[in-house]
Write an enzyme that holds these catalytic residues in place. Structure first.
Site, PDB file in Angstrom:
ATOM      1  N   TYR A  15       4.276   8.710  11.930  1.00 42.78           N
ATOM      2  CA  TYR A  15       3.495   7.491  11.699  1.00 42.78           C
ATOM      3  C   TYR A  15       3.827   6.895  10.334  1.00 42.78           C
ATOM      4  O   TYR A  15       4.047   5.694  10.200  1.00 42.78           O
ATOM      5  CB  TYR A  15       2.002   7.806  11.792  1.00 42.78           C
ATOM      6  CG  TYR A  15       1.126   6.664  11.363  1.00 42.78           C
ATOM      7  CD1 TYR A  15       0.879   5.598  12.221  1.00 42.78           C
ATOM      8  CD2 TYR A  15       0.544   6.640  10.107  1.00 42.78           C
ATOM      9  CE1 TYR A  15       0.081   4.549  11.827  1.00 42.78           C
ATOM     10  CE2 TYR A  15      -0.257   5.596   9.700  1.00 42.78           C
ATOM     11  CZ  TYR A  15      -0.492   4.548  10.567  1.00 42.78           C
ATOM     12  OH  TYR A  15      -1.275   3.504  10.168  1.00 42.78           O
ATOM     13  N   GLN A  69       5.728   3.151   9.660  1.00 44.10           N
ATOM     14  CA  GLN A  69       4.745   2.172   9.235  1.00 44.10           C
ATOM     15  C   GLN A  69       5.363   0.855   8.764  1.00 44.10           C
ATOM     16  O   GLN A  69       4.872  -0.212   9.096  1.00 44.10           O
ATOM     17  CB  GLN A  69       3.868   2.759   8.128  1.00 44.10           C
ATOM     18  CG  GLN A  69       2.644   1.933   7.826  1.00 44.10           C
ATOM     19  CD  GLN A  69       1.704   1.819   8.995  1.00 44.10           C
ATOM     20  OE1 GLN A  69       1.529   2.749   9.742  1.00 44.10           O
ATOM     21  NE2 GLN A  69       1.100   0.665   9.167  1.00 44.10           N
ATOM     22  N   HIS A  96       0.827  -1.203   0.000  1.00 46.68           N
ATOM     23  CA  HIS A  96       0.000   0.000   0.000  1.00 46.68           C
ATOM     24  C   HIS A  96       0.865   1.258   0.000  1.00 46.68           C
ATOM     25  O   HIS A  96       2.075   1.177   0.169  1.00 46.68           O
ATOM     26  CB  HIS A  96      -0.999   0.014   1.159  1.00 46.68           C
ATOM     27  CG  HIS A  96      -0.372  -0.009   2.524  1.00 46.68           C
ATOM     28  ND1 HIS A  96       0.156  -1.142   3.087  1.00 46.68           N
ATOM     29  CD2 HIS A  96      -0.202   0.974   3.435  1.00 46.68           C
ATOM     30  CE1 HIS A  96       0.625  -0.855   4.293  1.00 46.68           C
ATOM     31  NE2 HIS A  96       0.429   0.423   4.527  1.00 46.68           N
ATOM     32  N   HIS A 120       1.305   5.189   1.574  1.00 46.60           N
ATOM     33  CA  HIS A 120       0.979   6.206   2.570  1.00 46.60           C
ATOM     34  C   HIS A 120       1.533   7.519   2.058  1.00 46.60           C
ATOM     35  O   HIS A 120       2.678   7.566   1.607  1.00 46.60           O
ATOM     36  CB  HIS A 120       1.690   5.933   3.905  1.00 46.60           C
ATOM     37  CG  HIS A 120       0.983   4.994   4.794  1.00 46.60           C
ATOM     38  ND1 HIS A 120      -0.012   5.388   5.643  1.00 46.60           N
ATOM     39  CD2 HIS A 120       1.147   3.671   4.979  1.00 46.60           C
ATOM     40  CE1 HIS A 120      -0.436   4.337   6.317  1.00 46.60           C
ATOM     41  NE2 HIS A 120       0.257   3.282   5.927  1.00 46.60           N
TER      42      HIS A 120
END
Length: 142
Positions: free
Chosen positions: A125, A129, A61, A63
């Site tokens: 964050y 990750q 994914h 971010h």
């Protein structure tokens, strides 16, 4: 607000935390395209006068912390980035891969959250990750 930006008649600070995934979270295809994809996403964001402030391409994914001017909607910019990047990837890599269709590279939806004043927290964050995902995978029984 030292990080404000401006248009001809307004000053703004609109930042969003966005997460989206490849269709069926295809790690095998996505892993090979990952090194090239970051630059493509940045160039596409710039075409919509947006800026990717922080980003990380995970194994399955994406971010990103993105700044989008108020004259564009979030869905318009993210739709543009996902659509054009899928077309680009299909043109560049599609001939070599079977069942690789540009229009279907990304899954339909995405997650978006406004950032506001906690930008530093969101940046941290995003940076952490990958380590967190690896830690969680180690805890799985298989």
């Amino acid at each position: 607000m030292d990080s404000e930006e401006s248009l001809s008649h307004s000053r703004w600070e609109c930042k969003y935390h966005v997460v989206f995934v490849p269709k069926c979270r295809r790690k095998t295809i996505y892993e090979k395209l990952r090194p090239h994809l970051g630059e493509v996403l940045k160039k596409l964001a710039e075409q919509k006068e947006s800026r990717i402030i922080e980003g990380h391409l995970m194994g399955d994914h994406v971010h990103m912390l993105i700044s989008i001017p108020p004259k564009y909607s979030v869905s318009q910019v993210i739709g543009f980035i996902k659509g054009k990047s899928a077309i680009h990837l299909a043109r560049v890599y599609g001939e070599r891969k079977r069942n690789f269709v540009g229009q279907h590279f990304w899954a339909r939806g995405y997650f978006v959250s406004t950032v506001g004043r906690d930008e530093a927290t969101v940046r941290e964050y995003i940076r952490r990750q990958e380590r967190e995902d690896q830690r969680l995978e180690q805890m799985l029984p298989w």
